[in-house]
Design a protein around this motif. Structure first.
Motif, PDB file in Angstrom:
ATOM      1  N   SER A 282      -0.467   7.485   5.023  1.00 30.54           N
ATOM      2  CA  SER A 282       0.512   7.477   3.928  1.00 30.54           C
ATOM      3  C   SER A 282       1.916   7.434   4.543  1.00 30.54           C
ATOM      4  CB  SER A 282       0.366   8.753   3.097  1.00 30.54           C
ATOM      5  OG  SER A 282       0.672   9.862   3.924  1.00 30.54           O
TER       6      SER A 282
ATOM      7  N   TRP B 222       1.290   2.695   2.557  1.00 23.93           N
ATOM      8  CA  TRP B 222       2.608   2.332   2.028  1.00 23.93           C
ATOM      9  C   TRP B 222       2.842   0.822   2.006  1.00 23.93           C
ATOM     10  CZ3 TRP B 222       5.106  -0.002   6.136  1.00 23.93           C
ATOM     11  CH2 TRP B 222       4.638   0.343   7.412  1.00 23.93           C
TER      12      TRP B 222
ATOM     13  N   THR C 170       2.407  -3.317  -2.123  1.00 21.51           N
ATOM     14  CA  THR C 170       3.802  -2.924  -2.340  1.00 21.51           C
ATOM     15  C   THR C 170       4.775  -4.044  -1.995  1.00 21.51           C
ATOM     16  OG1 THR C 170       3.910  -2.094  -0.075  1.00 21.51           O
ATOM     17  CG2 THR C 170       3.354  -0.497  -1.790  1.00 21.51           C
TER      18      THR C 170
ATOM     19  N   ARG D  60       5.644  -4.450   0.868  1.00 25.21           N
ATOM     20  CA  ARG D  60       6.279  -3.955   2.087  1.00 25.21           C
ATOM     21  C   ARG D  60       5.247  -4.039   3.210  1.00 25.21           C
ATOM     22  NH1 ARG D  60       8.408   2.193   2.939  1.00 25.21           N
ATOM     23  NH2 ARG D  60       8.791   1.921   5.151  1.00 25.21           N
TER      24      ARG D  60
ATOM     25  N   SER E 164      -0.117  -6.180   2.192  1.00 31.39           N
ATOM     26  CA  SER E 164       0.851  -7.216   1.815  1.00 31.39           C
ATOM     27  C   SER E 164       0.920  -8.365   2.821  1.00 31.39           C
ATOM     28  CB  SER E 164       2.231  -6.604   1.584  1.00 31.39           C
ATOM     29  OG  SER E 164       2.174  -5.651   0.539  1.00 31.39           O
TER      30      SER E 164
END
Ligand code: PEP
Length: 256
Positions: A135, A175, A179, A181, A218
Motif C-alpha cells: 500500500s 497505489w 489509479t 499512477r 496502470s
C-alpha cells in the motif's frame, strides 16, 4: 537466462458473455499467429466468460490461453459460491491469479489462503500468478521490500521447487492499480529484483532465473516499453488496458 515474456489481461468483474466474445474476437483478429513464439498471452476473464473466451481462442488457434482470476483450494464440497481447481482446469484454464490486492483488501484473503491456492493449483499441474504489492502507507514507511518479500515467502511456503518453477509472481503496488499512477521503471525494478532474490533464497538461482516476475499497475501503451526494458520485469498483469483490444494488442506487441 532469457525468459519469455508473459502478458496477462485481468478483466476483473467486467464483460458479460456476449461482451466477452466480442472483445476476445477483436483481440484474436489482431493477434499475429507467430507472436506466440515471442510472448505468452493470457486472458483472465470472470468465471462465466472462461468457456466462451476459451472457445473463441481455441477455434482461432491463437495460442492465447485463459486463466481464472481466483480459485478455491478444496477440490469439491459444501463451499457455496466457490470454484475449484478441477473446475477451471476442465474449462481450459492453465493458471489462476491468486492473492490479487482486491481479493486481499475487499474479501479478506490472507497470505495463508494464497499459499493454499498456490498448493492446490500446482498439485493439479497448473500454475499460479501470485500477486504481491504494498500500500502507499507501507511505501511511505520505507518497508516495501520487507513487506513484499514476506508475501512471496508466505505464498510459496512448503511448495516443492518443481511445482514452484512454473509459477509467476506479479508485483502490483496497490497505489498504482487502477489509479493511472504507475510505479517508475526503477521503482518496479527494485521490487521485482528483490522478489527474484527471495525466490533464489527460498529455492535456488536456477529457479529464480527461470521464474517470470511481472509488473502490474496502470500499465499502458505509454509506459510499457520503459517497464519491459528493466532486467527483472518479464511482462505485465494488465487491468484497465486489457479491456480495450487495441491497447491490449499494443502492450503485447511491445514484447515482440
Ligand atoms: C490489475 O488489476 O491487476 C491491474 C494491474 O489493474 P490496472 O492495470 O487497471 O492498474
Amino acid at each position: 537466462m532469457a525468459r519469455k515474456p508473459l502478458m496477462a489481461g485481468n478483466w476483473k468483474m467486467n464483460n458479460t458473455i456476449s461482451e466477452a466474445v466480442v472483445l476476445t474476437q477483436e483481440i484474436s483478429n489482431h493477434f499475429e499467429r507467430d507472436w506466440d513464439e515471442s510472448v505468452d498471452v493470457l486472458i483472465c476473464p470472470p468465471y462465466v466468460d472462461l468457456k466462451p473466451v476459451w472457445t473463441v481462442l481455441d477455434f482461432d488457434k491463437t495460442g492465447i490461453g485463459v486463466a481464472a482470476q481466483n480459485v478455491y483450494w478444496e477440490q469439491k464440497g459444501a463451499y457455496t459460491g466457490e470454484i475449484s481447481v478441477p473446475m477451471i482446469k476442465e474449462i481450459g484454464c492453465v493458471a489462476s491469479i491468486v492473492g490479487h490486492s482486491e481479493r486481499r483488501e475487499l474479501f479478506g484473503e490472507t497470505n495463508e489462503d494464497v499459499n493454499r491456492k498456490v498448493k492446490a493449483l500446482t498439485d493439479a499441474d497448473m500454475f499460479a500468478i501470485v500477486c504481491v504489492g504494498e500500500s502507499l502507507a507501507i511505501r511511505d514507511e520505507g518497508t516495501t521490500l520487507d513487506y513484499v518479500c514476506a508475501q512471496v515467502r508466505a505464498a510459496f511456503a512448503g511448495i516443492d521447487v518443481f511445482k514452484a518453477r512454473d509459477c509467476v509472481v506479479a508485483y502490483e503496488p496497490i497505489w498504482a492499480i487502477g489509479t493511472g499512477r504507475t510505479a517508475t521503471p526503477e521503482q518496479a525494478e527494485e521490487v521485482c529484483a528483490a522478489i527474484r532474490t527471495t525466490i533464489a533464497d527460498l529455492y535456488d538461482e536456477d529457479t529464480a532465473e527461470g521464474m517470470r516476475v511481472l509488473y502490474g499497475g496502470s500499465m499502458n501503451p505509454g509506459n510499457v516499453a520503459a517497464l519491459l526494458e528493466m532486467p527483472n520485469i518479464d511482462g505485465g498483469l494488465i487491468g484497465g488496458a486489457s479491456l480495450d483490444a487495441s491497447s491490449f494488442i499494443t502492450l503485447i506487441e511491445a514484447c515482440i
